[in-house]
Design a protein around this motif. Sequence first.
Motif, PDB file in Angstrom:
ATOM      1  N   GLY A   1       0.805  -1.220   0.000  1.00  0.00           N
ATOM      2  CA  GLY A   1       0.000   0.000   0.000  1.00  0.00           C
ATOM      3  C   GLY A   1       0.834   1.264   0.000  1.00  0.00           C
ATOM      4  O   GLY A   1       0.427   2.287   0.556  1.00  0.00           O
ATOM      5  N   VAL A   2       2.010   1.194  -0.633  1.00  0.00           N
ATOM      6  CA  VAL A   2       2.902   2.359  -0.725  1.00  0.00           C
ATOM      7  C   VAL A   2       3.179   2.671  -2.189  1.00  0.00           C
ATOM      8  O   VAL A   2       2.891   1.863  -3.071  1.00  0.00           O
ATOM      9  N   ARG A   3       3.758   3.845  -2.428  1.00  0.00           N
ATOM     10  CA  ARG A   3       3.982   4.274  -3.813  1.00  0.00           C
ATOM     11  C   ARG A   3       5.431   4.242  -4.268  1.00  0.00           C
ATOM     12  O   ARG A   3       5.704   4.263  -5.455  1.00  0.00           O
ATOM     13  N   ASN A   4       6.369   4.240  -3.316  1.00  0.00           N
ATOM     14  CA  ASN A   4       7.769   4.324  -3.733  1.00  0.00           C
ATOM     15  C   ASN A   4       8.687   3.709  -2.677  1.00  0.00           C
ATOM     16  O   ASN A   4       8.233   3.282  -1.611  1.00  0.00           O
ATOM     17  N   ALA A   5       9.976   3.713  -2.994  1.00  0.00           N
ATOM     18  CA  ALA A   5      10.967   3.071  -2.129  1.00  0.00           C
ATOM     19  C   ALA A   5      11.039   3.681  -0.731  1.00  0.00           C
ATOM     20  O   ALA A   5      11.017   2.937   0.261  1.00  0.00           O
ATOM     21  N   PRO A   6      11.119   5.010  -0.595  1.00  0.00           N
ATOM     22  CA  PRO A   6      11.192   5.553   0.771  1.00  0.00           C
ATOM     23  C   PRO A   6       9.976   5.180   1.621  1.00  0.00           C
ATOM     24  O   PRO A   6      10.116   4.846   2.798  1.00  0.00           O
ATOM     25  N   HIS A   7       8.796   5.203   1.015  1.00  0.00           N
ATOM     26  CA  HIS A   7       7.594   4.822   1.758  1.00  0.00           C
ATOM     27  C   HIS A   7       7.618   3.338   2.119  1.00  0.00           C
ATOM     28  O   HIS A   7       7.182   2.950   3.205  1.00  0.00           O
ATOM     29  N   ALA A   8       8.115   2.508   1.212  1.00  0.00           N
ATOM     30  CA  ALA A   8       8.198   1.065   1.481  1.00  0.00           C
ATOM     31  C   ALA A   8       9.151   0.788   2.632  1.00  0.00           C
ATOM     32  O   ALA A   8       8.849  -0.030   3.507  1.00  0.00           O
ATOM     33  N   VAL A   9      10.291   1.454   2.634  1.00  0.00           N
ATOM     34  CA  VAL A   9      11.268   1.253   3.711  1.00  0.00           C
ATOM     35  C   VAL A   9      10.681   1.713   5.043  1.00  0.00           C
ATOM     36  O   VAL A   9      10.774   1.004   6.051  1.00  0.00           O
ATOM     37  N   ALA A  10      10.040   2.879   5.048  1.00  0.00           N
ATOM     38  CA  ALA A  10       9.430   3.385   6.279  1.00  0.00           C
ATOM     39  C   ALA A  10       8.349   2.433   6.781  1.00  0.00           C
ATOM     40  O   ALA A  10       8.282   2.131   7.982  1.00  0.00           O
ATOM     41  N   ALA A  11       7.521   1.935   5.882  1.00  0.00           N
ATOM     42  CA  ALA A  11       6.461   0.997   6.267  1.00  0.00           C
ATOM     43  C   ALA A  11       7.056  -0.303   6.804  1.00  0.00           C
ATOM     44  O   ALA A  11       6.546  -0.880   7.771  1.00  0.00           O
ATOM     45  N   ALA A  12       8.139  -0.763   6.181  1.00  0.00           N
ATOM     46  CA  ALA A  12       8.790  -1.998   6.630  1.00  0.00           C
ATOM     47  C   ALA A  12       9.399  -1.825   8.017  1.00  0.00           C
ATOM     48  O   ALA A  12       9.348  -2.742   8.848  1.00  0.00           O
ATOM     49  N   ILE A  13       9.934  -0.648   8.296  1.00  0.00           N
ATOM     50  CA  ILE A  13      10.487  -0.384   9.630  1.00  0.00           C
ATOM     51  C   ILE A  13       9.356  -0.347  10.654  1.00  0.00           C
ATOM     52  O   ILE A  13       9.446  -0.974  11.715  1.00  0.00           O
ATOM     53  N   ARG A  14       8.273   0.365  10.334  1.00  0.00           N
ATOM     54  CA  ARG A  14       7.134   0.452  11.264  1.00  0.00           C
ATOM     55  C   ARG A  14       6.541  -0.924  11.539  1.00  0.00           C
ATOM     56  O   ARG A  14       6.104  -1.203  12.656  1.00  0.00           O
ATOM     57  N   ALA A  15       6.532  -1.798  10.512  1.00  0.00           N
ATOM     58  CA  ALA A  15       5.942  -3.132  10.667  1.00  0.00           C
ATOM     59  C   ALA A  15       6.898  -4.132  11.303  1.00  0.00           C
ATOM     60  O   ALA A  15       6.531  -5.269  11.563  1.00  0.00           O
ATOM     61  N   GLY A  16       8.142  -3.717  11.541  1.00  0.00           N
ATOM     62  CA  GLY A  16       9.110  -4.620  12.156  1.00  0.00           C
ATOM     63  C   GLY A  16       9.772  -5.570  11.172  1.00  0.00           C
ATOM     64  O   GLY A  16      10.441  -6.511  11.573  1.00  0.00           O
ATOM     65  N   ILE A  17       9.594  -5.317   9.872  1.00  0.00           N
ATOM     66  CA  ILE A  17      10.225  -6.151   8.846  1.00  0.00           C
ATOM     67  C   ILE A  17      11.699  -5.802   8.732  1.00  0.00           C
ATOM     68  O   ILE A  17      12.546  -6.678   8.557  1.00  0.00           O
ATOM     69  N   LEU A  18      12.015  -4.511   8.836  1.00  0.00           N
ATOM     70  CA  LEU A  18      13.397  -4.024   8.840  1.00  0.00           C
ATOM     71  C   LEU A  18      13.657  -3.330  10.159  1.00  0.00           C
ATOM     72  O   LEU A  18      12.735  -2.795  10.790  1.00  0.00           O
ATOM     73  N   THR A  19      14.909  -3.323  10.579  1.00  0.00           N
ATOM     74  CA  THR A  19      15.293  -2.594  11.778  1.00  0.00           C
ATOM     75  C   THR A  19      16.299  -1.516  11.391  1.00  0.00           C
ATOM     76  O   THR A  19      16.944  -1.609  10.342  1.00  0.00           O
ATOM     77  N   VAL A  20      16.411  -0.528  12.244  1.00  0.00           N
ATOM     78  CA  VAL A  20      17.322   0.574  11.994  1.00  0.00           C
ATOM     79  C   VAL A  20      18.505   0.439  12.939  1.00  0.00           C
ATOM     80  O   VAL A  20      18.321   0.344  14.155  1.00  0.00           O
ATOM     81  N   ASP A  21      19.700   0.408  12.374  1.00  0.00           N
ATOM     82  CA  ASP A  21      20.908   0.405  13.194  1.00  0.00           C
ATOM     83  C   ASP A  21      21.311   1.850  13.402  1.00  0.00           C
ATOM     84  O   ASP A  21      21.515   2.591  12.442  1.00  0.00           O
ATOM     85  N   ARG A  22      21.418   2.234  14.655  1.00  0.00           N
ATOM     86  CA  ARG A  22      21.787   3.615  14.973  1.00  0.00           C
ATOM     87  C   ARG A  22      23.232   3.629  15.457  1.00  0.00           C
ATOM     88  O   ARG A  22      23.648   2.750  16.218  1.00  0.00           O
ATOM     89  N   PRO A  23      23.982   4.663  15.046  1.00  0.00           N
ATOM     90  CA  PRO A  23      25.364   4.785  15.539  1.00  0.00           C
ATOM     91  C   PRO A  23      25.393   4.938  17.059  1.00  0.00           C
ATOM     92  O   PRO A  23      24.428   5.433  17.655  1.00  0.00           O
ATOM     93  N   ALA A  24      26.469   4.513  17.678  1.00  0.00           N
ATOM     94  CA  ALA A  24      26.620   4.627  19.130  1.00  0.00           C
ATOM     95  C   ALA A  24      26.453   6.074  19.544  1.00  0.00           C
ATOM     96  O   ALA A  24      26.903   6.988  18.862  1.00  0.00           O
ATOM     97  N   GLY A  25      25.790   6.297  20.678  1.00  0.00           N
ATOM     98  CA  GLY A  25      25.617   7.647  21.183  1.00  0.00           C
ATOM     99  C   GLY A  25      24.418   8.370  20.626  1.00  0.00           C
ATOM    100  O   GLY A  25      24.123   9.483  21.013  1.00  0.00           O
ATOM    101  N   ARG A  26      23.697   7.753  19.685  1.00  0.00           N
ATOM    102  CA  ARG A  26      22.513   8.382  19.075  1.00  0.00           C
ATOM    103  C   ARG A  26      21.282   7.635  19.551  1.00  0.00           C
ATOM    104  O   ARG A  26      21.278   6.432  19.666  1.00  0.00           O
ATOM    105  N   GLN A  27      20.213   8.373  19.800  1.00  0.00           N
ATOM    106  CA  GLN A  27      18.974   7.729  20.233  1.00  0.00           C
ATOM    107  C   GLN A  27      17.858   8.044  19.297  1.00  0.00           C
ATOM    108  O   GLN A  27      17.749   8.947  18.638  1.00  0.00           O
TER     109      GLN A  27
END
Length: 82
Positions: A56-82
């Motif tokens: 239900g998305v139109r492009n790559a950025p929306h797909a990635v964001a939706a996948a992160i929200r759904a727990g399909i992808l995770t975001v690795d954050r650099p140390a010291g960043r929250q």
Amino acid sequence: MTAPTQQRRRPAVSEYDAQILALVATGRTTRQIGLELGRTTAGIQSHLSKLYRRMGVRNAPHAVAAAIRAGILTVDRPAGRQ
């Protein structure tokens, strides 16, 4: 009276879909993804188009964001960043 909060449904994605989404999230082009997975650029483009429609998305950025929200992808954050 407020409406009940809507539950977010996890889009039905295969391991292959998740693999492609992970590659998209790194900024790879469809050509680069195709070369890495041994597929044609047209095949990757077609697959992504169908995947975006299912999600239900139109492009790559929306797909990635939706996948992160759904727990399909995770975001690795650099140390010291929250």
